[in-house]
Design a protein around this motif. Structure first.
Motif, PDB file in Angstrom:
ATOM      1  N   LEU A 321       0.826  -1.208   0.000  1.00 18.12           N
ATOM      2  CA  LEU A 321       0.000   0.000   0.000  1.00 18.12           C
ATOM      3  C   LEU A 321       0.856   1.253   0.000  1.00 18.12           C
ATOM      4  CD1 LEU A 321      -2.573  -0.873   2.832  1.00 18.12           C
ATOM      5  CD2 LEU A 321      -2.901  -1.152   0.379  1.00 18.12           C
ATOM      6  N   ASP A 322       0.362   2.300  -0.657  1.00 16.76           N
ATOM      7  CA  ASP A 322       0.932   3.638  -0.536  1.00 16.76           C
ATOM      8  C   ASP A 322      -0.095   4.517   0.162  1.00 16.76           C
ATOM      9  OD1 ASP A 322       3.253   2.935  -1.887  1.00 16.76           O
ATOM     10  OD2 ASP A 322       2.447   3.509  -3.848  1.00 16.76           O
ATOM     11  N   ILE A 323       0.302   5.116   1.271  1.00 13.66           N
ATOM     12  CA  ILE A 323      -0.576   6.060   1.971  1.00 13.66           C
ATOM     13  C   ILE A 323      -0.138   7.456   1.565  1.00 13.66           C
ATOM     14  CG2 ILE A 323      -1.381   6.901   4.200  1.00 13.66           C
ATOM     15  CD1 ILE A 323      -0.888   4.175   5.356  1.00 13.66           C
ATOM     16  N   VAL A 328      -5.481   6.124  -0.084  1.00 11.15           N
ATOM     17  CA  VAL A 328      -4.699   4.901   0.068  1.00 11.15           C
ATOM     18  C   VAL A 328      -4.672   4.260  -1.314  1.00 11.15           C
ATOM     19  CG1 VAL A 328      -4.656   2.572   1.028  1.00 11.15           C
ATOM     20  CG2 VAL A 328      -5.233   4.507   2.499  1.00 11.15           C
ATOM     21  N   SER A 329      -3.482   4.031  -1.837  1.00 19.84           N
ATOM     22  CA  SER A 329      -3.336   3.462  -3.172  1.00 19.84           C
ATOM     23  C   SER A 329      -2.873   2.009  -3.053  1.00 19.84           C
ATOM     24  CB  SER A 329      -2.316   4.266  -3.985  1.00 19.84           C
ATOM     25  OG  SER A 329      -2.089   3.665  -5.251  1.00 19.84           O
ATOM     26  N   SER A 330      -3.679   1.092  -3.582  1.00 17.12           N
ATOM     27  CA  SER A 330      -3.332  -0.322  -3.551  1.00 17.12           C
ATOM     28  C   SER A 330      -2.342  -0.618  -4.670  1.00 17.12           C
ATOM     29  CB  SER A 330      -4.594  -1.174  -3.721  1.00 17.12           C
ATOM     30  OG  SER A 330      -4.275  -2.541  -3.743  1.00 17.12           O
ATOM     31  N   VAL A 331      -1.189  -1.156  -4.321  1.00 16.70           N
ATOM     32  CA  VAL A 331      -0.156  -1.455  -5.300  1.00 16.70           C
ATOM     33  C   VAL A 331      -0.248  -2.906  -5.758  1.00 16.70           C
ATOM     34  CG1 VAL A 331       2.330  -1.485  -5.762  1.00 16.70           C
ATOM     35  CG2 VAL A 331       1.352   0.287  -4.294  1.00 16.70           C
ATOM     36  N   TYR A 332      -0.284  -3.824  -4.801  1.00 13.84           N
ATOM     37  CA  TYR A 332      -0.300  -5.249  -5.152  1.00 13.84           C
ATOM     38  C   TYR A 332      -0.684  -6.055  -3.926  1.00 13.84           C
ATOM     39  CZ  TYR A 332       1.198  -8.075  -9.189  1.00 13.84           C
ATOM     40  OH  TYR A 332       1.237  -8.830 -10.332  1.00 13.84           O
ATOM     41  N   LEU A 333      -1.080  -7.316  -4.157  1.00 13.36           N
ATOM     42  CA  LEU A 333      -1.321  -8.237  -3.059  1.00 13.36           C
ATOM     43  C   LEU A 333      -0.806  -9.614  -3.468  1.00 13.36           C
ATOM     44  CD1 LEU A 333      -3.677  -8.686  -0.349  1.00 13.36           C
ATOM     45  CD2 LEU A 333      -3.884 -10.509  -2.017  1.00 13.36           C
ATOM     46  N   ALA A 354     -11.880  -0.233   4.378  1.00 14.43           N
ATOM     47  CA  ALA A 354     -12.156   0.042   5.789  1.00 14.43           C
ATOM     48  C   ALA A 354     -10.988   0.785   6.438  1.00 14.43           C
ATOM     49  CB  ALA A 354     -12.433  -1.266   6.527  1.00 14.43           C
ATOM     50  N   PHE A 355      -9.772   0.419   6.071  1.00 18.76           N
ATOM     51  CA  PHE A 355      -8.586   1.084   6.597  1.00 18.76           C
ATOM     52  C   PHE A 355      -8.533   2.536   6.141  1.00 18.76           C
ATOM     53  CE2 PHE A 355      -3.807   1.648   6.173  1.00 18.76           C
ATOM     54  CZ  PHE A 355      -3.628   1.969   7.508  1.00 18.76           C
ATOM     55  N   THR A 356      -8.912   2.796   4.888  1.00 17.09           N
ATOM     56  CA  THR A 356      -8.963   4.166   4.382  1.00 17.09           C
ATOM     57  C   THR A 356      -9.931   5.006   5.221  1.00 17.09           C
ATOM     58  OG1 THR A 356      -8.504   3.360   2.143  1.00 17.09           O
ATOM     59  CG2 THR A 356      -9.374   5.589   2.344  1.00 17.09           C
ATOM     60  N   ARG A 357     -11.082   4.426   5.553  1.00 14.86           N
ATOM     61  CA  ARG A 357     -12.062   5.152   6.372  1.00 14.86           C
ATOM     62  C   ARG A 357     -11.519   5.415   7.768  1.00 14.86           C
ATOM     63  NH1 ARG A 357     -17.805   2.540   4.476  1.00 14.86           N
ATOM     64  NH2 ARG A 357     -18.579   3.996   6.022  1.00 14.86           N
ATOM     65  N   PRO A 364      -8.853  14.281   7.468  1.00 15.65           N
ATOM     66  CA  PRO A 364     -10.115  14.415   6.717  1.00 15.65           C
ATOM     67  C   PRO A 364      -9.971  14.383   5.198  1.00 15.65           C
ATOM     68  CG  PRO A 364     -10.074  15.945   8.561  1.00 15.65           C
ATOM     69  CD  PRO A 364      -8.715  15.338   8.487  1.00 15.65           C
ATOM     70  N   LYS A 365      -8.865  14.886   4.641  1.00 16.93           N
ATOM     71  CA  LYS A 365      -8.761  14.930   3.178  1.00 16.93           C
ATOM     72  C   LYS A 365      -8.390  13.578   2.578  1.00 16.93           C
ATOM     73  CE  LYS A 365      -3.955  16.656   3.246  1.00 16.93           C
ATOM     74  NZ  LYS A 365      -3.072  17.756   2.818  1.00 16.93           N
ATOM     75  N   LEU A 366      -8.001  12.619   3.413  1.00 15.32           N
ATOM     76  CA  LEU A 366      -7.648  11.290   2.925  1.00 15.32           C
ATOM     77  C   LEU A 366      -8.937  10.460   2.851  1.00 15.32           C
ATOM     78  CD1 LEU A 366      -4.545   9.292   4.264  1.00 15.32           C
ATOM     79  CD2 LEU A 366      -6.506   8.227   3.169  1.00 15.32           C
ATOM     80  N   ALA A 367      -9.603  10.514   1.698  1.00 18.66           N
ATOM     81  CA  ALA A 367     -10.954   9.953   1.608  1.00 18.66           C
ATOM     82  C   ALA A 367     -11.155   8.981   0.452  1.00 18.66           C
ATOM     83  CB  ALA A 367     -11.972  11.101   1.482  1.00 18.66           C
ATOM     84  N   TYR A 368     -10.105   8.665  -0.295  1.00 18.39           N
ATOM     85  CA  TYR A 368     -10.281   7.823  -1.480  1.00 18.39           C
ATOM     86  C   TYR A 368      -9.408   6.580  -1.406  1.00 18.39           C
ATOM     87  CZ  TYR A 368     -12.513  11.972  -3.436  1.00 18.39           C
ATOM     88  OH  TYR A 368     -13.348  13.043  -3.647  1.00 18.39           O
ATOM     89  N   TYR A 369      -9.877   5.548  -2.072  1.00 16.07           N
ATOM     90  CA  TYR A 369      -9.140   4.295  -2.206  1.00 16.07           C
ATOM     91  C   TYR A 369      -8.886   4.062  -3.683  1.00 16.07           C
ATOM     92  CZ  TYR A 369      -8.233  -0.757  -2.195  1.00 16.07           C
ATOM     93  OH  TYR A 369      -7.687  -1.993  -2.393  1.00 16.07           O
ATOM     94  N   TYR A 370      -7.610   4.088  -4.087  1.00 16.16           N
ATOM     95  CA  TYR A 370      -7.247   3.911  -5.494  1.00 16.16           C
ATOM     96  C   TYR A 370      -6.948   2.438  -5.757  1.00 16.16           C
ATOM     97  CZ  TYR A 370      -6.738   8.981  -6.328  1.00 16.16           C
ATOM     98  OH  TYR A 370      -6.972  10.318  -6.484  1.00 16.16           O
TER      99      TYR A 370
END
Length: 483
Positions: A321-323, A328-333, A354-357, A364-370
């Motif tokens: 993950l990149d925060i 929060v940007s998902s890179v790989y799993l 859920a972690f992004t929330r 407050p400005k961290l509101a998206y999951y890429y």
């Protein structure tokens, strides 16, 4: 430039040659521009992914959308308004059943996550998740944080674990983190089931009578069963080795749940191939992002992390993950193959939303999951559009457009200007190349000064292409290395 005074430093490579596409397998139909990032601030990377860039290790690339065979659109989910689909709820029920009763579901094919198969109330507490910071440039130590957020269970029934838990899961070490996902909504559309193509093709075909299996040939076996057998054989060989008479201290319960370093995980599970391990480290462990903190940022800070999923003292999956300041940007799993039937790709995506929330409550400005790239022309990659509400990035104006408004356009053409406003343009388009920053002989200077100093230099076209792709703002902050 970051608050701490550091710069992002990149080398631009362009992208004239086509190469093999991982989606449609076209031998030379995939085109992208790329650059090697020696170091990068989280704000610069946030601005770059909002212009269609994405990283793979330290390599940052941007598909040439109107030229590549399978256009890749940046997709983001509104984490605060996310509604799980029926398929998402089924996945949670499947994991619930496994954790409470120890029943592993029948082997199934998972949705494709850029080439790999990827996936909360108290019943899911046995799977704990640990967030471990990736060792990035200028990061002195690897820090660990407990960060798994259990999702609300979607089961209405009171499912309880049996008196003797077949998994022998230790609940005492797991931190109970409250949930915020809404699992009661039924407005979302279900995700397409990713069944194997061969099964789909043969399901409507009448089988012809035959003589049956050849009794002289061994029975077909699943790869998973073969791996299990090999692992058992190795364990038996270890047990047969001579053992010292002096008793070895028993491992303490607390030590079994300590986070493993990525090096340990690689050593334990990857093939004993130095080249394979090197590529693994470059792709999944190396990151150009600098560890940063901000007064209005999340407690864990910004940067690259490995979110480890633990079950009964055993690591079963790792999400990269990149925060960043806004997402929060998902890179790989990647995960242990024994658990492939649990749809861990879907499960991990739900955990990451859920972690992004959870992080948004701190910042407050961290509101998206890429979720990376959405590839409509590749059916197996359309599953990302089921995490709704979500937006796609217009490849011409870099404005976000609701995915519902994009589908009809993508059905007509794989490449589309998604922004319906014909008058809209790129707000951060390059206007003054001379203001772009370069790094030449360890000196930071605007490109105009560099061009005067290097009379006769023929790199203006290349620098202009780079600056146009990153945009005026990033061009004035990021240092483009010049030899």
């Amino acid at each position: 430039m970051a608050a701490g005074g550091s710069y992002s430093i990149v080398e631009y490579f362009g992208g004239d040659d086509g190469y093999r596409c991982g989606y449609c397998k076209h031998e030379n139909g995939n085109f992208s521009n790329g650059m090697w990032s020696h170091t990068m601030t989280v704000q610069d990377y946030q601005d770059l992914i909002d212009r269609g860039w994405r990283r793979s290790g330290k390599y940052v690339y941007k598909p040439i959308m109107n030229k590549t065979c399978c256009p890749q659109y940046t997709i983001r989910c509104h984490a605060l308004n996310f509604h799980p689909s029926k398929t998402h709820k089924k996945t949670l029920k499947r994991v619930n059943k496994f954790l409470s009763k120890g029943e592993m579901p029948v082997e199934r094919c998972e949705e494709g996550h850029d080439g790999v198969l990827e996936e909360i109330k108290s019943r899911l507490k046995p799977i704990s998740s640990i967030l471990q910071r990736t060792v990035a440039i200028a990061a002195g130590k690897t820090q660990s944080f407990l960060s798994g957020e259990p999702m609300n269970s979607v089961d209405e029934e009171d499912v309880r674990p049996p008196p003797e838990d077949p998994l022998k899961i230790d609940h005492s070490e797991i931190q109970d983190i409250t949930t915020s996902l809404d699992t009661e909504s039924s407005n979302s559309t279900p995700r397409e089931d990713a069944a194997p193509a061969s099964a789909e093709k043969t399901s409507n075909v009448t089988a012809k009578p035959g003589k049956g299996a050849d009794p002289n040939r061994p029975l077909c076996r699943k790869a998973k069963d073969i791996r299990k057998e090999k692992r058992l054989q190795k364990e038996q060989l270890k047990q047969q080795e001579p053992v010292s008479s002096s008793p070895s201290p028993a491992p303490s319960k607390s030590s079994s749940n300590q986070p493993k370093s990525l090096e340990e995980f690689i050593t334990e599970y990857l093939p004993n191939d130095p080249l394979h391990r090197l590529e693994f480290k470059r792709f999944l462990c190396d990151s150009p992002l600098e560890a940063e903190t901000a007064p209005d940022g999340p407690d864990v800070g910004y940067g690259s992390f490995h979110q480890q999923y633990w079950l009964d003292g055993r690591i079963v999956a790792v999400g990269v993950l990149d925060i960043l300041p806004s997402c929060v940007s998902s890179v790989y799993l990647y995960y242990h193959p024994d658990f492939s039937s649990l749809s861990l790709g879907t499960y991990s995506a739900l955990r990451e939303i859920a972690f992004t929330r959870q992080l948004q409550q701190q910042s407050p400005k961290l509101a998206y999951y890429y979720l990376g790239f959405y590839v409509y022309s590749c059916p197996k990659m359309r599953y990302k559009g089921q995490y709704r509400p979500s937006d796609l990035l217009c490849p011409e104006t870099y404005a976000w457009v609701s995915i519902e408004r994009c589908i009809s356009r993508l059905e007509i053409s794989a490449y589309s200007r998604l922004n319906e406003n014909a008058q809209a343009g790129d707000a951060l388009a390059l206007k003054d190349l001379g203001r772009a920053l370069v790094l030449h002989r360890r000196t930071v200077m605007p490109y105009a000064a560099y061009a005067r100093k290097r009379k006769g230099s023929n790199d203006e076209k290349e620098v202009e292409q780079y600056a146009s792709l990153v945009g005026q703002s990033c061009a004035e902050r990021i240092l483009l290395y010049r030899a």
